[in-house]
Design a protein around this motif. Structure first.
Motif, PDB file in Angstrom:
ATOM      1  N   GLY A  61      22.887  -0.442   6.885  1.00  0.00           N
ATOM      2  CA  GLY A  61      22.712  -0.356   5.432  1.00  0.00           C
ATOM      3  C   GLY A  61      22.164  -1.644   4.844  1.00  0.00           C
ATOM      4  N   ASN A  62      22.654  -2.774   5.312  1.00  0.00           N
ATOM      5  CA  ASN A  62      22.187  -4.052   4.781  1.00  0.00           C
ATOM      6  C   ASN A  62      22.552  -5.145   5.774  1.00  0.00           C
ATOM      7  OD1 ASN A  62      21.662  -6.416   3.404  1.00  0.00           O
ATOM      8  ND2 ASN A  62      22.565  -5.743   1.480  1.00  0.00           N
ATOM      9  N   LEU A 109      26.411 -11.986   6.248  1.00  0.00           N
ATOM     10  CA  LEU A 109      27.176 -12.841   5.340  1.00  0.00           C
ATOM     11  C   LEU A 109      28.662 -12.523   5.379  1.00  0.00           C
ATOM     12  CD1 LEU A 109      24.824 -13.105   2.249  1.00  0.00           C
ATOM     13  CD2 LEU A 109      25.415 -14.898   3.870  1.00  0.00           C
ATOM     14  N   ALA A 110      28.993 -11.281   5.742  1.00  0.00           N
ATOM     15  CA  ALA A 110      30.405 -10.911   5.832  1.00  0.00           C
ATOM     16  C   ALA A 110      31.018 -11.459   7.122  1.00  0.00           C
ATOM     17  CB  ALA A 110      30.563  -9.398   5.766  1.00  0.00           C
ATOM     18  N   GLY A 111      30.214 -12.162   7.893  1.00  0.00           N
ATOM     19  CA  GLY A 111      30.745 -12.820   9.075  1.00  0.00           C
ATOM     20  C   GLY A 111      30.726 -11.969  10.336  1.00  0.00           C
ATOM     21  N   LEU A 112      29.939 -10.885  10.341  1.00  0.00           N
ATOM     22  CA  LEU A 112      29.870 -10.057  11.549  1.00  0.00           C
ATOM     23  C   LEU A 112      28.959 -10.703  12.586  1.00  0.00           C
ATOM     24  CD1 LEU A 112      29.561  -6.345  10.469  1.00  0.00           C
ATOM     25  CD2 LEU A 112      31.531  -7.833  10.560  1.00  0.00           C
ATOM     26  N   HIS A 122      31.081  -0.893  11.061  1.00  0.00           N
ATOM     27  CA  HIS A 122      30.139  -2.021  11.093  1.00  0.00           C
ATOM     28  C   HIS A 122      28.736  -1.565  11.481  1.00  0.00           C
ATOM     29  CE1 HIS A 122      33.642  -5.090  11.550  1.00  0.00           C
ATOM     30  NE2 HIS A 122      33.594  -4.501  10.373  1.00  0.00           N
ATOM     31  N   ASN A 165      24.589  -8.779  -2.288  1.00  0.00           N
ATOM     32  CA  ASN A 165      24.667  -8.473  -0.874  1.00  0.00           C
ATOM     33  C   ASN A 165      25.698  -7.418  -0.583  1.00  0.00           C
ATOM     34  OD1 ASN A 165      22.765 -10.039   0.739  1.00  0.00           O
ATOM     35  ND2 ASN A 165      23.644 -11.712  -0.430  1.00  0.00           N
ATOM     36  N   LYS A 174      32.491 -19.493   7.836  1.00  0.00           N
ATOM     37  CA  LYS A 174      33.845 -18.968   8.019  1.00  0.00           C
ATOM     38  C   LYS A 174      34.880 -19.901   7.399  1.00  0.00           C
ATOM     39  CE  LYS A 174      35.163 -15.210   9.800  1.00  0.00           C
ATOM     40  NZ  LYS A 174      34.311 -14.278  10.464  1.00  0.00           N
ATOM     41  N   GLY A 177      27.344  -0.407   8.325  1.00  0.00           N
ATOM     42  CA  GLY A 177      27.095  -1.568   7.473  1.00  0.00           C
ATOM     43  C   GLY A 177      25.843  -2.324   7.887  1.00  0.00           C
ATOM     44  N   LEU A 178      25.719  -2.516   9.188  1.00  0.00           N
ATOM     45  CA  LEU A 178      24.556  -3.221   9.716  1.00  0.00           C
ATOM     46  C   LEU A 178      23.270  -2.477   9.363  1.00  0.00           C
ATOM     47  CD1 LEU A 178      23.189  -5.308  11.543  1.00  0.00           C
ATOM     48  CD2 LEU A 178      23.865  -3.947  13.514  1.00  0.00           C
ATOM     49  N   PHE A 207      34.671  -5.226   3.913  1.00  0.00           N
ATOM     50  CA  PHE A 207      33.773  -5.153   5.062  1.00  0.00           C
ATOM     51  C   PHE A 207      33.957  -6.367   5.982  1.00  0.00           C
ATOM     52  CE2 PHE A 207      29.769  -5.360   7.401  1.00  0.00           C
ATOM     53  CZ  PHE A 207      29.704  -4.054   7.842  1.00  0.00           C
ATOM     54  N   ILE A 238      26.435  -3.198   0.743  1.00  0.00           N
ATOM     55  CA  ILE A 238      25.895  -2.199   1.654  1.00  0.00           C
ATOM     56  C   ILE A 238      25.894  -0.865   0.915  1.00  0.00           C
ATOM     57  CG2 ILE A 238      26.241  -1.070   3.852  1.00  0.00           C
ATOM     58  CD1 ILE A 238      27.747  -3.769   4.611  1.00  0.00           C
ATOM     59  N   PRO A 239      24.715  -0.387   0.535  1.00  0.00           N
ATOM     60  CA  PRO A 239      24.635   0.746  -0.387  1.00  0.00           C
ATOM     61  C   PRO A 239      25.269   2.027   0.137  1.00  0.00           C
ATOM     62  CG  PRO A 239      22.480   0.198   0.522  1.00  0.00           C
ATOM     63  CD  PRO A 239      23.401  -0.898   0.906  1.00  0.00           C
ATOM     64  N   ASN A 240      25.222   2.213   1.447  1.00  0.00           N
ATOM     65  CA  ASN A 240      25.692   3.489   1.981  1.00  0.00           C
ATOM     66  C   ASN A 240      27.184   3.526   2.244  1.00  0.00           C
ATOM     67  OD1 ASN A 240      24.689   1.512   3.829  1.00  0.00           O
ATOM     68  ND2 ASN A 240      25.200   2.894   5.478  1.00  0.00           N
ATOM     69  N   LEU A 241      27.893   2.440   1.991  1.00  0.00           N
ATOM     70  CA  LEU A 241      29.343   2.451   2.187  1.00  0.00           C
ATOM     71  C   LEU A 241      30.051   2.508   0.842  1.00  0.00           C
ATOM     72  CD1 LEU A 241      29.887  -0.129   5.091  1.00  0.00           C
ATOM     73  CD2 LEU A 241      29.512   2.324   5.219  1.00  0.00           C
ATOM     74  N   GLU A 243      21.638  -8.203   6.095  1.00  0.00           N
ATOM     75  CA  GLU A 243      21.958  -9.525   5.549  1.00  0.00           C
ATOM     76  C   GLU A 243      23.399  -9.573   5.046  1.00  0.00           C
ATOM     77  OE1 GLU A 243      20.363 -12.120   5.896  1.00  0.00           O
ATOM     78  OE2 GLU A 243      21.409 -13.476   4.545  1.00  0.00           O
ATOM     79  N   ALA A 244      23.811  -8.513   4.355  1.00  0.00           N
ATOM     80  CA  ALA A 244      25.189  -8.468   3.852  1.00  0.00           C
ATOM     81  C   ALA A 244      26.175  -8.492   5.015  1.00  0.00           C
ATOM     82  CB  ALA A 244      25.399  -7.213   3.008  1.00  0.00           C
ATOM     83  N   ALA A 245      25.832  -7.772   6.086  1.00  0.00           N
ATOM     84  CA  ALA A 245      26.722  -7.741   7.233  1.00  0.00           C
ATOM     85  C   ALA A 245      26.832  -9.135   7.843  1.00  0.00           C
ATOM     86  CB  ALA A 245      26.194  -6.745   8.264  1.00  0.00           C
TER      87      ALA A 245
END
Lengths: 314, 514
Positions: A193-194, A200-203, A187, B90, B75, A190-191, B103, B92-95, A196-198
């Motif tokens: 890297g992006n 939205l993934a609920g983190l 995580h 949306n 959720k 992930g945080l 994720f 994560i490019p590096n994963l 916003e995506a993190a």
């Protein structure tokens, strides 16, 4: 994570650069290759190494922690104060010193995560304040008079290996495991890297930021105790300027300052390059003023190389 | 008839001063692909945000599976099987692919992430969708189309029941769109319902069952796709009959000279590409994504280094090594990624327009604010840019108006060759027409335009002449009446040596005047 491209060109280049440096000094700096000297290098970098693990984690999320040097100072002088002035047991004092570091880290995390103060500003502020705290604790005068048994942590050996080196390696190993193999670690990537995506993934983004600064603080506190044990002097200046050495090592190790990219195994090479460079230059008895020049130049060279190899890959 | 999977009953949402949604009714059947169309600001995205839990409705009910809700959290929406794929992907490019798919929901074994299982399950999901991908590949190394596949896999892995797709085809080439549609059909047969948003109306007829038209926050009409003839949809969307999607073509004078000529361009991707552009002409560049269209214009513009080739302007050879050189020669590019490559979102409309041209406004060492203001207001007026003032930040403008700001910038620089890369991506029907009109205006002022677009109808609608590219080569040229979909597709697809259809000249020689 094991994957096909786990050893990429960048890491290879870094390692090659490290070897090149070693070869250079083994030719031009007599005595460089002697095992005692190499172990000496490892011991010299161990404090910076421990701190750089925490710094790497913070930078991977896209943050930065300028307060690590001040935390080293507060943890060391705080523990020294407890041991000498309050006569608390050594182990207890050391643990409190480490936790003090963690608490300052947590404070950084709260300011970043809850109050949205950029990490650079937050830790610039805590860096300034807590350097002041070191001076307040010691009233500006180094604290002496430690029990000899405390010296083991910083000066002891297991076989031929200095204990600080073992500690550093353990911290790197645990850090690698955490970053590579735990959810929290992934995580963190992930945080960075992006964000916003993190989200939205609920983190819980705030919690992760809080954690990374707390970890960085804890490790800086730990490094402070090891440093105190090595020097056996609780000076208020301990750790001054560490943040720059640490950031240099981390960036040299291939961690992107923008977050999301980089591995601890690169960072350890970055740390070693820094150590070998200053050790070699000292043996060659290069004027200290010129040593600064070379160090800065090496950093620019390494990062410049990294940037350009990235461009060609895209 | 069974109850629909999802129903919205008089759902409303207001922002201060705006009624974003006004008593919307909407229903979605199991396994249905339901299109949502309307201009930007019609309320589509507000409805979607309510469904995904990003915002709460002020009033109304959401009925899912017979259960009634006033609204959900993000959720909760995910747990109910509602997922969305947004225009801005949306990921994560590096994963890795697998890590992106799972994720935030990583499998664990003994407290550590179970990568083996993660890759296995990711592979299974992708296989079920009909794709074979290396799940260890980093997402940043994939193209947009594959990234979208990963996003869909992410949704599928969450046992999705309702998948919302916001302009999914905007970044895709024709054959990628075909693949996406196959995937949508596949999801459909698995009982997934899809809410499909697109500005490209032609697509709806291929995959949608019903279409709902939104305008100004109200639902205007829901039609079975068979009854939703395109003209009718457009007039429902804009609220008035729109006779033409494209403004009338202005013929290029036959005596019009060649203004720009590129010969033998080569780079990593380009293999000997030549083109000619005449004064007052709109030249289209067609081809699949990856055919090299963007690379051609980037090479001309000096954004990418080229390994060979010459560029001549007005017959004189010019050397362009960087965008700065190109701009000095009056050649400008409006990049594809408007927001990241073209605009300074945090700066004002005025700053954005004059930014590369400040030299012009310099008086002694200072900038002449008065003449800047005069020019900027003139542009806002003549391009009909909707903004509260010239000091408004560009961030707050709609996509169409943002595009106009960039156009204004280059008009102020008095560029005479203007390259548009995907000029109308993400811009709604009404605003598209305005952009086309603006292009025509530029053309009639004697500017020359090169247009790249993945929207083939658009290229057909506006180009005077068109080159089709394939695999880094110019595959053919179409002029005027000969520009049609079939010919373009035939050239764009990689059928080697099958090029000599009617009206197609296989070589670059003999560029005919219309």
């Amino acid at each position: 994570m094991k994957s096909k491209n786990s050893i990429d060109m960048k890491e290879f280049a870094l390692f090659f650069f490290f070897l090149l440096l070693c070869v250079f000094f083994s030719i031009f700096a007599s005595g460089f290759l002697r095992p005692t000297n190499l172990l000496n290098v490892a011991r010299q970098v161990s404090i910076i190494g421990i701190v750089s693990v925490g710094m790497t984690i913070v930078i991977l999320t896209g943050g930065i922690d300028l307060s690590v040097g001040a935390i080293v100072g507060v943890a060391a002088t705080g523990a020294a104060f407890l041991m000498i002035n309050l006569k608390l047991p050594i182990a207890l004092s050391a643990v409190i010193g480490i936790l003090l570091g963690g608490a300052i880290g947590l404070l950084n995390g709260i300011m970043v995560a809850k109050f949205n103060i950029p990490p650079l500003i937050t830790t610039l502020a805590t860096m300034t304040s807590f350097r002041g705290v070191s001076y307040i604790i010691t009233k500006g005068i180094p604290i002496y008079g430690f029990d000899d048994s405390f010296a083991i942590l910083g000066q002891g050996y297991v076989g031929p290996i200095p204990i600080p080196v073992i500690i550093m390696l353990a911290v790197f190993l645990l850090g690698s495991l955490m970053l590579g193999r735990t959810r929290f670690g992934r995580h963190v990537y992930g945080l960075g890297g992006n964000e916003e995506a993190a989200r939205l993934a609920g983190l819980d983004i705030g919690k992760i930021k809080l954690m990374v600064f707390a970890i960085s603080g804890l490790l800086a506190g730990f490094a402070g105790i090891v440093l105190l044990s090595r020097l056996m002097t609780g000076a208020p200046t301990l750790g001054t300027g560490f943040e720059m050495d640490v950031i240099t090592a981390v960036v040299l190790g291939g961690v992107s300052i923008a977050g999301g990219e980089g591995k601890l195994r690169g960072v350890i090479i970055g740390v070693l390059i820094m150590g070998v460079l200053s050790n070699g230059m000292i043996i060659m008895s290069l004027d200290e003023n010129y040593q600064w020049l070379v160090r800065g130049f090496v950093l620019a060279l390494a990062v410049g190389f990294d940037r350009n190899s990235k461009r060609t890959r895209n | 008839m069974p109850a629909p999977l999802l129903e919205l009953k008089s759902v409303s949402k207001s922002w201060p001063g705006v009624r974003a949604l006004d008593k919307i009714d909407f229903s979605l059947e199991r396994g249905e692909v339901h299109a949502l169309v309307g201009e930007n600001g019609a309320g589509k995205s507000t409805m979607i945000k309510i469904l995904t839990g990003a915002i709460h409705a002020d009033e109304g009910q959401i009925i899912l599976d017979g259960q009634s809700y006033a609204g959900f959290s993000i959720k909760q929406a995910q747990n109910l099987g509602i997922g969305a794929i947004y225009q801005e992907l949306n990921l994560i490019p590096n994963l890795s692919i697998a890590e992106n798919i799972f994720f935030g929901r990583e499998f664990r074994k003994h407290g550590l992430v179970d990568f083996a299982r993660m890759h296995a399950e990711a592979g299974t999901i992708l296989a079920r969708m009909g794709f074979k991908l290396d799940t260890r590949a980093r997402v940043g190394s994939l193209g947009t189309a594959w990234e979208q596949v990963v996003e869909i896999a992410m949704a599928v892995s969450k046992n999705i029941r309702i998948l919302i797709m916001d302009e999914p085809t905007a970044p895709l080439s024709t054959d990628e769109v075909t693949k996406l549609f196959e995937l949508i059909r596949r999801l459909k047969t698995e009982g997934v319902s899809i809410i499909y948003i697109s500005h490209r109306l032609e697509e709806l007829y291929e995959i949608c069952d019903r279409v709902t038209v939104f305008r100004d926050g109200t639902r205007i009409e829901t039609l079975p796709i068979g009854e939703a003839e395109k003209g009718r949809l457009i007039s429902l969307m804009v609220g008035r009959p729109l006779l033409n999607q494209y403004p009338p073509r202005i013929p290029v004078p036959s005596a019009s000279p060649t203004i720009l000529e590129a010969e033998g361009l080569r780079s990593g991707k380009l293999k000997d590409v030549s083109l000619k552009l005449r004064r007052g002409e709109i030249l289209g560049l067609a081809g699949l994504v990856g055919a090299g269209r963007t690379e051609v214009v980037r090479a001309i513009y000096g954004a990418d280094r080229r390994s060979g080739g010459r560029v001549r302007k007005n017959g004189k050879e010019i050397s362009i090594a960087s965008p700065l050189d190109a701009i000095r020669q009056g050649i400008v590019l409006l990049p594809e990624e408007r927001k990241s490559q073209g605009l300074f979102l945090n700066l004002s409309v005025s700053d954005n327009m004059v930014f590369p041209n400040l030299r012009k406004y310099r008086r002694l060492a200072m900038l002449n604010a008065k003449s800047i203001r005069q020019d900027v207001l003139g542009m806002i007026d003549s391009l009909r840019i909707k903004t509260s003032s010239e000091r408004n930040r560009v961030l707050f403008l709609s996509g169409g108006n943002q595009q106009k700001v960039i156009i204004a910038r280059w008009m102020l620089m008095e560029a005479d060759v203007i390259i548009f890369d995907e000029p109308t991506r993400g811009i709604d029907v009404g605003a598209k027409f305005e952009i086309y009109t603006l292009m025509n205006k530029l053309k009639s002022e004697g500017k020359s335009l090169i247009v790249i677009s993945s929207d083939m109808q658009e290229l057909i609608g506006i180009s005077d002449r068109l080159y089709v590219m394939c695999n880094g080569r110019m595959k053919g040229e179409l002029v005027g009446q000969d520009i049609d979909q079939e010919r373009i597709l035939r050239l764009a697809a990689d059928f080697s040596d099958e090029t000599d259809g009617p009206g197609v000249s296989g070589s670059m020689e003999g560029v005919a005047a219309r």
